[in-house]
Design a protein around this motif. Structure first.
Motif, PDB file in Angstrom:
ATOM      1  N   LEU A  94     -53.307   9.270   3.412  1.00  0.00           N
ATOM      2  CA  LEU A  94     -52.482   8.855   2.272  1.00  0.00           C
ATOM      3  C   LEU A  94     -51.166   9.630   2.226  1.00  0.00           C
ATOM      4  N   LEU A  95     -51.190  10.865   2.714  1.00  0.00           N
ATOM      5  CA  LEU A  95     -50.012  11.740   2.627  1.00  0.00           C
ATOM      6  C   LEU A  95     -49.220  11.819   3.927  1.00  0.00           C
ATOM      7  N   HIS A  96     -49.598  11.034   4.943  1.00  0.00           N
ATOM      8  CA  HIS A  96     -49.091  11.326   6.286  1.00  0.00           C
ATOM      9  C   HIS A  96     -47.589  11.131   6.437  1.00  0.00           C
ATOM     10  N   ASP A  97     -46.953  10.354   5.565  1.00  0.00           N
ATOM     11  CA  ASP A  97     -45.501  10.160   5.663  1.00  0.00           C
ATOM     12  C   ASP A  97     -44.721  10.905   4.587  1.00  0.00           C
ATOM     13  N   ASP A 101     -40.774  11.589   5.076  1.00  0.00           N
ATOM     14  CA  ASP A 101     -39.869  10.620   4.441  1.00  0.00           C
ATOM     15  C   ASP A 101     -39.542  10.907   2.987  1.00  0.00           C
ATOM     16  N   THR A 102     -40.096  11.970   2.404  1.00  0.00           N
ATOM     17  CA  THR A 102     -39.813  12.272   0.991  1.00  0.00           C
ATOM     18  C   THR A 102     -39.463  13.743   0.837  1.00  0.00           C
ATOM     19  N   SER A 118     -53.144  19.885   5.295  1.00  0.00           N
ATOM     20  CA  SER A 118     -51.780  20.254   5.692  1.00  0.00           C
ATOM     21  C   SER A 118     -51.617  20.174   7.213  1.00  0.00           C
ATOM     22  N   TYR A 119     -52.636  20.655   7.944  1.00  0.00           N
ATOM     23  CA  TYR A 119     -52.567  20.629   9.402  1.00  0.00           C
ATOM     24  C   TYR A 119     -52.500  19.196   9.930  1.00  0.00           C
ATOM     25  N   LEU A 120     -53.304  18.321   9.350  1.00  0.00           N
ATOM     26  CA  LEU A 120     -53.321  16.927   9.798  1.00  0.00           C
ATOM     27  C   LEU A 120     -51.997  16.235   9.494  1.00  0.00           C
ATOM     28  N   VAL A 121     -51.460  16.478   8.327  1.00  0.00           N
ATOM     29  CA  VAL A 121     -50.177  15.870   7.964  1.00  0.00           C
ATOM     30  C   VAL A 121     -49.079  16.372   8.889  1.00  0.00           C
TER      31      VAL A 121
END
Length: 769
Positions: A94-97, A101-102, A118-121
Motif C-alpha cells: 500500500l505504501l510502495h510509491d 512520489d509524495t 520500511s525496508y520493503l518500501v
C-alpha cells in the motif's frame, strides 16, 4: 475487461468519504476479505493505517488512465492478497510509491510501521533519473535485487507492481509500451519464474506477447476462441479419472486447467497442429505426497501412459520450489491428455511461489506474520533447491527461500560489475538461463571446501564452478576431475556431477585464466572476473613472454620452450630457468646402467651382487640358499623393501626380482619358469624406488615436487619429464629413500602438491612372449 471494472470499483471506493475510526475504509474492504481467507487471524490495523497514509499522501494525483493514483497501490495489494501474502507485505505494498512520489519520507514509514515495512518500501523505490541519468533503471534493479537478497518480499511487490502497470499500459505511447514490455520480458518474467510466482508470470507473458507480437497473439486468441466453442474432450477424460480414483478410494479433486495464450502459442510452435486436448491439462489435487504417487499408479494402470512425458518434480523439485508429477495418458479413443498431480500445498506454492511462504524471517512458533504463514511452509524436499547453500532450518523453522542459489550468484557478481551497462547486460544473460543444476564441488588442499552442493545454471562448465566456489581464486584453477575422470576445464557439467578442482599454489602470481575460457563460461561472475584479469594484465602480443601453459590453452605447456618435444632428464640438462635444481644428489648419484637381461625377461635394473657387493648397505634382496647370486630389481614393477617379491633365474646366473603382484610373475609361472623365494635384508642406506607423478601443466611444478621430495628426506637419483599431452604431464622420479617405510608418506605428500592428481609406483608393460 474484468481488470478495468475492478479498477473502476477501486476508484469509486477510494473517493468515498472518511470511515468511522477503527473500521476499515471501503476501498480496502475487499483486500481485507481476500486476506482473511488466507490468514483468518491476521491483524488488519496496519492495513488500515497504511491505506489512510497512502490515500492522503497520493490525494490529488492521477494516473495516465484518469483514475485516482491510490487505485494503483490498492490493485497491487489486492494481487498480493490473492496470492496469500502476509500482512507486512500488504502494508508495504500500500505504501510502495509514497516515498517515491509524495512528501512521505522513509523515516516516517519506519517510525509508523517499523523496520521491515520500511525496508520493503525502500527496496522498491526507484532511483531518480536526475541523479543517475540513463543508469537509473539498471541501478534501480540492482538496488532492488540487493534488497531482495535480505528479504525476497521486495521482489514480490515489484512483480505485482509491474503486472498492474502492464494491465493499464494501453494509455502509453506505442514506443513506450514496447520499451516497458521488453524489460518485462527480459527481466521481470524470468524473475517471476525463478521465484515460482506462476500466477503473475503467466499473465505478464500474455500481456508482453500482445504488445510485442500482436499478430501472433491475435491468431492464438482466435484458436482458443474456436476451441471454446466446441465440446472439450478433456471433460470426458476428467469424468473417467474421477470415477477411477473414487473406486480406488483416493480422495482427489480433478480440474481442467486451461493453457494461457503464450502456452498455447509455444505448444503450437512445438507440435504444429494442435489437437482438441492440447488447450488444457488435467490438474489433480490430493492431500498428501503419498497420494500423488497413488494417483500416478492408478493413471498408468487404467490408461495408457506416455512414458516420455513423465517427470517427477516432487522427488526432485525445480530450483524455483515447484513440485508436481507430470505425466500424459491416452484413453481408449487414443486421445492424449497431459496430467499434473500435486498436493494442495504444492499447488499454493506452484501458483504463488515465495509469496506463499510468508515472512522469511519468522518461525512457525512466533507471533504475527509467522502464524499467518505457518500453513504455507515449503513443500517437503524443496529446502535444498531454494534455501541458502549449506543452510538448514532449525527445529520449528522452515527452510528460508530468501537466498536461492541463483540469487546468491547474482548478488556476488553484481558487486564486481564495473558499470551499469555491464550489470544490465549480464543480468539479462543470467536471467535467460531458465534451468539450474546442482554439482558437488570439492577443492583439495589449503582451500579445501569439502564436497558441498553448488547450484549453477544449466550448461555451466568447470570454469564457472571454479569462480562460483572460489571467487577470484578461480584464476588459479588448472584442472578438474568430474565423476572421477580427468576432463577439460571447459567441459559442461550435468546435474549431480561430482567435481574436483585443482589449483596452482597460492604463493606468487597465478598464471591467470585462458582467453578461450570466455567462449565457454555461462555465468556473469566468471565472465566479469576473466575480463577484469585480462584488462589488468593486458600487454602487447610482441612483448608477451613464453608463459607456461594451462589446461585448455592449446599450444602452450608448463615446461620451458627448449624442453618441448623431447624428454628432459634432470641429470643430463641444466635446471630450467626459474626452476630449482632437481636435487643436490641428482648429479652425485646418477642412474646405475641396467645390466643386460634375458630376451624373454622384462628389463631389470639396480644389480645387487649378493651380501658381499658394493651396495650391500642398502635394503637388498637376497635368495636364501644362493649366497653371492647377483640379484636385479625388475624395472617393470620396481620392487622396494617390504614388498612381497619373487625371483626368476636369467642368463648369466643372475636372478631378477619382481613384486608378487607384477603381471610378469603370472606370465612366467604359466610358461614353466622356475620361481625362487627372495627376502629383503635391511641395510643402513635405505632403498631405491621409481615413482610416476601425473599432473596438469603449470609453472614451477618441478621445483615444488622436488622441494617436497627433499622435505620427506628422499634424494632424487634421476628425474624425467615427458612432453605434455593434452596439457597433462608425466614425471618419472628415481628416488633414494632412507627407509622403505617412508614411501607411503612420500607419495601422499607428492600428491598434495597443487596440480598433481596421481602418484604411483612405476610399472612398465612386460613384453609379450
Amino acid at each position: 475487461m474484468s481488470a478495468v471494472r475492478s479498477l473502476r470499483k477501486l476508484s469509486k471506493a477510494a473517493l468515498l468519504g472518511a470511515t468511522p475510526r477503527g473500521s476499515l475504509p471501503d476501498a480496502i474492504e475487499h483486500v481485507a476479505k481476500v486476506h482473511r481467507a488466507h490468514h483468518p487471524g491476521a491483524d488488519l490495523r496496519p492495513l488500515r493505517r497504511a491505506y489512510v497514509l497512502a490515500e492522503s499522501s497520493h490525494r490529488g494525483q492521477m494516473r495516465k488512465s484518469g483514475e485516482p493514483y491510490i487505485t494503483h497501490p490498492l490493485a497491487v495489494t489486492l494481487l498480493l492478497a490473492q496470492l496469500g501474502a502476509e500482512t507486512t507485505t500488504l502494508t508495504a505494498s500500500l505504501l510502495h510509491d509514497t516515498v517515491e512520489d509524495t512528501d512521505v519520507t522513509l523515516d516516517q514509514v519506519r517510525e509508523e510501521f517499523g523496520e521491515e515495512v520500511s525496508y520493503l518500501v525502500d527496496g522498491v523505490t526507484k532511483l531518480e533519473k536526475v541523479d543517475y541519468g540513463t543508469a537509473a533503471e539498471p541501478e534501480t534493479f540492482r538496488k532492488m535485487l540487493v534488497a531482495a537478497g535480505n528479504d525476497v518480499r521486495v521482489m514480490s511487490i515489484k512483480l505485482a507492481d509491474r503486472l498492474h502497470n502492464m494491465r493499464t499500459l494501453g494509455v502509453m505511447r506505442p514506443e513506450k509500451q514496447a520499451r516497458i514490455a521488453k524489460v518485462t520480458r527480459d527481466v521481470l518474467i524470468p524473475l517471476a519464474e525463478r521465484l515460482g510466482v506462476q500466477a503473475l508470470k503467466s499473465e505478464l507473458e500474455d500481456l508482453v506477447f500482445a504488445i510485442l507480437h500482436p499478430e501472433e497473439h491475435a491468431a492464438t486468441r482466435e484458436l482458443i476462441r474456436e476451441h471454446v466453442g466446441r465440446p472439450d474432450p478433456l471433460t470426458g477424460i476428467a469424468t473417467e479419472v474421477r470415477r477411477m480414483l473414487r473406486e480406488a478410494g483416493i480422495v482427489a479433486q480433478v480440474l481442467i486447467r486451461p493453457r494461457h495464450v503464450v502456452s498455447v502459442h509455444r505448444l503450437r510452435l512445438k507440435r504444429g497442429e494442435l489437437g482438441a486436448c492440447d488447450f488444457g491439462r488435467l490438474l489433480i489435487l490430493v492431500g498428501e505426497d503419498a497420494d500423488c504417487y497413488a494417483v500416478l499408479g492408478e493413471l498408468h494402470t487404467c490408461f495408457t501412459p506416455v512414458i516420455s512425458e513423465f517427470k517427477d518434480f516432487i522427488a526432485a523439485p525445480k530450483f524455483n520450489l515447484y513440485q508436481s508429477l507430470h505425466t500424459a495418458i491416452a484413453d481408449t479413443d487414443g486421445r492424449v491428455a497431459e496430467v499434473l498431480v500435486r498436493t494442495h500445498r504444492m499447488h499454493r506454492v506452484a501458483e504463488a511461489g515465495v509469496v506463499a511462504l510468508g515472512d522469511p524471517h519468522a518461525t512457525a512458533s512466533s507471533d504475527g506474520g509467522a502464524a499467518e504463514g505457518a500453513e504455507t511452509a515449503p513443500p517437503a524436499g524443496a529446502g535444498g533447491a531454494a534455501g541458502s547453500a549449506g543452510s538448514e532450518a532449525a527445529p520449528g523453522e522452515r527452510a528460508d527461500p530468501t537466498r536461492p542459489g541463483w540469487l546468491s550468484r547474482l548478488l556476488e557478481w553484481q558487486s564486481h560489475a564495473p558499470d551499469s551497462n555491464t550489470f544490465w547486460a549480464e543480468l539479462r544473460d543470467e536471467l535467460a538461463q531458465d534451468r539450474e543444476i546442482t554439482v558437488y564441488c570439492a577443492v583439495p588442499g589449503p582451500e579445501s571446501t569439502g564436497g558441498g552442493a553448488l547450484p549453477l545454471p544449466a550448461g555451466a562448465t568447470c570454469v564457472d564452478a571454479a569462480y562460483a566456489r572460489l571467487g577470484e581464486a578461480g584464476h588459479r584453477c588448472i584442472g578438474a576431475r568430474v565423476n572421477g575422470r580427468l576432463t577439460s576445464l571447459t567441459t559442461p557439467l550435468r546435474d549431480g556431477d561430482a567435481l574436483q578442482l585443482f589449483l596452482e599454489p597460492g604463493s606468487g602470481n597465478p598464471s591467470g585464466p585462458s582467453p578461450e575460457w570466455l567462449d565457454h563460461v555461462r555465468t556473469p561472475a566468471a565472465r566479469i572476473a576473466i575480463r577484469q584479469w585480462q584488462a589488468a594484465h593486458a600487454q602487447p602480443a610482441a612483448d608477451r613472454p613464453g608463459e607456461p601453459g594451462r589446461l585448455g590453452r592449446p599450444g602452450q605447456t608448463g615446461q620451458p620452450r627448449r624442453s618441448r618435444g623431447k624428454r628432459s632428464r634432470a641429470t643430463g640438462c641444466p635446471a630450467p630457468s626459474g626452476e630449482a635444481a632437481v636435487s643436490a644428489g641428482a648429479a652425485a648419484a646418477p642412474s646405475v646402467p641396467s645390466a643386460p637381461s634375458a630376451p624373454e625377461e622384462p628389463a631389470a635394473d639396480s644389480p645387487f651382487p649378493g651380501a658381499s657387493g658394493a651396495t650391500a648397505a642398502e635394503n637388498t634382496p637376497v635368495v636364501p640358499g644362493h649366497p653371492g647370486t647377483p640379484v636385479r630389481l625388475a624395472r617393470c614393477c620396481t620392487p622396494v623393501p617390504t614388498d612381497s617379491v619373487t625371483g626368476f633365474p636369467v642368463r648369466g646366473g643372475a636372478v631378477t626380482v619382481h613384486r608378487d603382484t607384477c603381471q610378469s610373475v603370472a606370465r612366467m609361472v604359466s610358461a614353466g619358469r622356475t620361481a625362487l623365494a627372495v627376502r629383503w635384508e635391511q641395510g643402513a642406506v635405505g632403498c631405491r624406488v621409481t615413482l610416476w607423478a601425473e599432473s596438469f601443466s603449470r609453472p614451477h611444478l618441478l621445483a615444488d615436487l622436488t622441494e617436497i621430495i627433499a622435505a620427506q628426506g628422499a634424494a632424487v637419483v634421476s628425474a624425467e619429464v615427458e612432453p605434455p599431452r593434452e596439457q597433462r604431464v608425466r614425471h618419472t622420479y628415481t628416488l633414494q629413500l632412507p627407509d622403505a617405510a617412508g614411501l607411503p608418506a612420500l607419495m601422499r605428500a607428492m600428491q598434495q602438491v597443487p596440480g598433481v592428481y596421481d602418484v604411483t609406483r612405476a610399472v612398465r608393460q612386460a613384453a609379450a612372449g
